[in-house]
Design a protein around this motif. Structure first.
Motif, PDB file in Angstrom:
ATOM      1  N   SER A   6       6.116   5.855  -8.096  1.00  0.00           N
ATOM      2  CA  SER A   6       6.343   4.743  -7.170  1.00  0.00           C
ATOM      3  C   SER A   6       5.078   3.913  -7.173  1.00  0.00           C
ATOM      4  O   SER A   6       4.016   4.372  -7.637  1.00  0.00           O
ATOM      5  CB  SER A   6       6.624   5.250  -5.756  1.00  0.00           C
ATOM      6  N   ARG A   7       5.174   2.709  -6.686  1.00  0.00           N
ATOM      7  CA  ARG A   7       3.989   1.846  -6.637  1.00  0.00           C
ATOM      8  C   ARG A   7       2.897   2.498  -5.796  1.00  0.00           C
ATOM      9  O   ARG A   7       1.716   2.467  -6.150  1.00  0.00           O
ATOM     10  CB  ARG A   7       4.359   0.475  -6.072  1.00  0.00           C
ATOM     11  N   GLU A   8       3.294   3.096  -4.679  1.00  0.00           N
ATOM     12  CA  GLU A   8       2.329   3.727  -3.789  1.00  0.00           C
ATOM     13  C   GLU A   8       1.628   4.898  -4.476  1.00  0.00           C
ATOM     14  O   GLU A   8       0.415   5.079  -4.349  1.00  0.00           O
ATOM     15  CB  GLU A   8       3.020   4.208  -2.506  1.00  0.00           C
ATOM     16  N   ARG A   9       2.401   5.696  -5.209  1.00  0.00           N
ATOM     17  CA  ARG A   9       1.803   6.841  -5.891  1.00  0.00           C
ATOM     18  C   ARG A   9       0.852   6.387  -6.992  1.00  0.00           C
ATOM     19  O   ARG A   9      -0.235   6.957  -7.170  1.00  0.00           O
ATOM     20  CB  ARG A   9       2.903   7.728  -6.479  1.00  0.00           C
ATOM     21  N   ALA A  12      -2.329   5.064  -5.320  1.00  0.00           N
ATOM     22  CA  ALA A  12      -3.137   6.155  -4.768  1.00  0.00           C
ATOM     23  C   ALA A  12      -3.929   6.839  -5.882  1.00  0.00           C
ATOM     24  O   ALA A  12      -5.116   7.168  -5.712  1.00  0.00           O
ATOM     25  CB  ALA A  12      -2.240   7.161  -4.053  1.00  0.00           C
ATOM     26  N   HIS A  45       5.933  -0.756 -12.191  1.00  0.00           N
ATOM     27  CA  HIS A  45       5.421  -0.792 -10.822  1.00  0.00           C
ATOM     28  C   HIS A  45       4.278  -1.787 -10.634  1.00  0.00           C
ATOM     29  O   HIS A  45       4.071  -2.293  -9.530  1.00  0.00           O
ATOM     30  CB  HIS A  45       4.950   0.608 -10.422  1.00  0.00           C
ATOM     31  N   THR A  59      -4.367  -1.880  -1.167  1.00  0.00           N
ATOM     32  CA  THR A  59      -4.431  -0.502  -0.680  1.00  0.00           C
ATOM     33  C   THR A  59      -5.636  -0.290   0.220  1.00  0.00           C
ATOM     34  O   THR A  59      -5.533   0.319   1.298  1.00  0.00           O
ATOM     35  CB  THR A  59      -4.469   0.474  -1.871  1.00  0.00           C
TER      36      THR A  59
END
Length: 219
Positions: A6-9, A12, A45, A59
């Protein structure tokens, strides 16, 4: 089963890699390897390196706002200066965890939307304390990037690995006041820095100077 991308993963993992090895080491290939995937899968992503860098800024900005929000809003008997001081220092703790972030935030790209919500909080605090919108606007200019936890560099530190004593001696002949200032501002090893002109001591000194000076214009 492998956790889906995912974009968030991805972001991070990118932040963790930048923290560990610096932004220059952050390539799409290196990032993909850290996630155990092929580099091409990241492009679903993030649209390339620029998109990755923009995502890093988003972020870290979100982390700043989260830290400020956890720190709490103005208490009923709290001075406006204490509130902003808490927020700005909470933001700085985030920057000290990600010392590469200030340089990315100065790239001149679009401001992440979450930052506007944070500045709305700052303005609300100042207006609630009795400042006019005109003075509050000027205050934001004076604060610069301090609400985000860092200040822009005024003078660089020169090439790493250089002979500091020799450089100071050479500078002293042509620029005696500059050389004296540099010598006076060599930071202690215990003073966390984000740059030669951005130590913790300097940050707090400048912040208090601005907050106390602005108090003269309240109401």
């Amino acid at each position: 089963m492998r956790e889906p991308l995912s974009r968030e993963r991805v972001l991070a993992a990118a932040v963790a890699l930048a923290d560990a090895e610096g932004v220059p080491a952050l390539t799409m290939r290196r990032l993909a390897a850290s996630l155990g995937v092929e580099a091409m899968s990241l492009y679903h992503h993030l649209p390339g390196k620029d998109g990755l860098l923009d995502g890093l800024v988003e972020t870290v900005a979100a982390e700043v706002v989260a830290a400020v929000s956890r720190d709490g809003e103005t208490g009923p008997d709290e001075d406006w200066r204490d509130t902003l001081r808490r927020w700005f220092l909470a933001a700085r703790e985030v920057m000290l965890r990600h010392p590469w972030a200030p340089a990315l935030m100065g790239r001149g790209k679009a401001v992440p939307p979450v930052v506007y919500a944070y500045y709305e909080m700052i303005l609300g605090t100042m207006i609630g304390a009795g400042f006019s919108y005109r003075i509050a606007h000027r205050a934001l200019h004076a604060f610069g990037s301090m609400p985000l936890g860092f200040v822009q560099e005024l003078f660089g530190s020169g090439d790493e690995g250089g002979d500091d004593e020799a450089e100071l001696a050479a500078m002293a002949e042509a620029l005696p006041h500059m050389a004296a200032m540099v010598a006076a501002e060599l930071h202690a090893a215990t003073d966390p820095t984000l740059g030669w002109c951005d130590s913790q001591v300097e940050f707090q000194f400048t912040l208090d100077l601005l907050l106390d000076g602005l108090e003269r214009y309240r109401g």
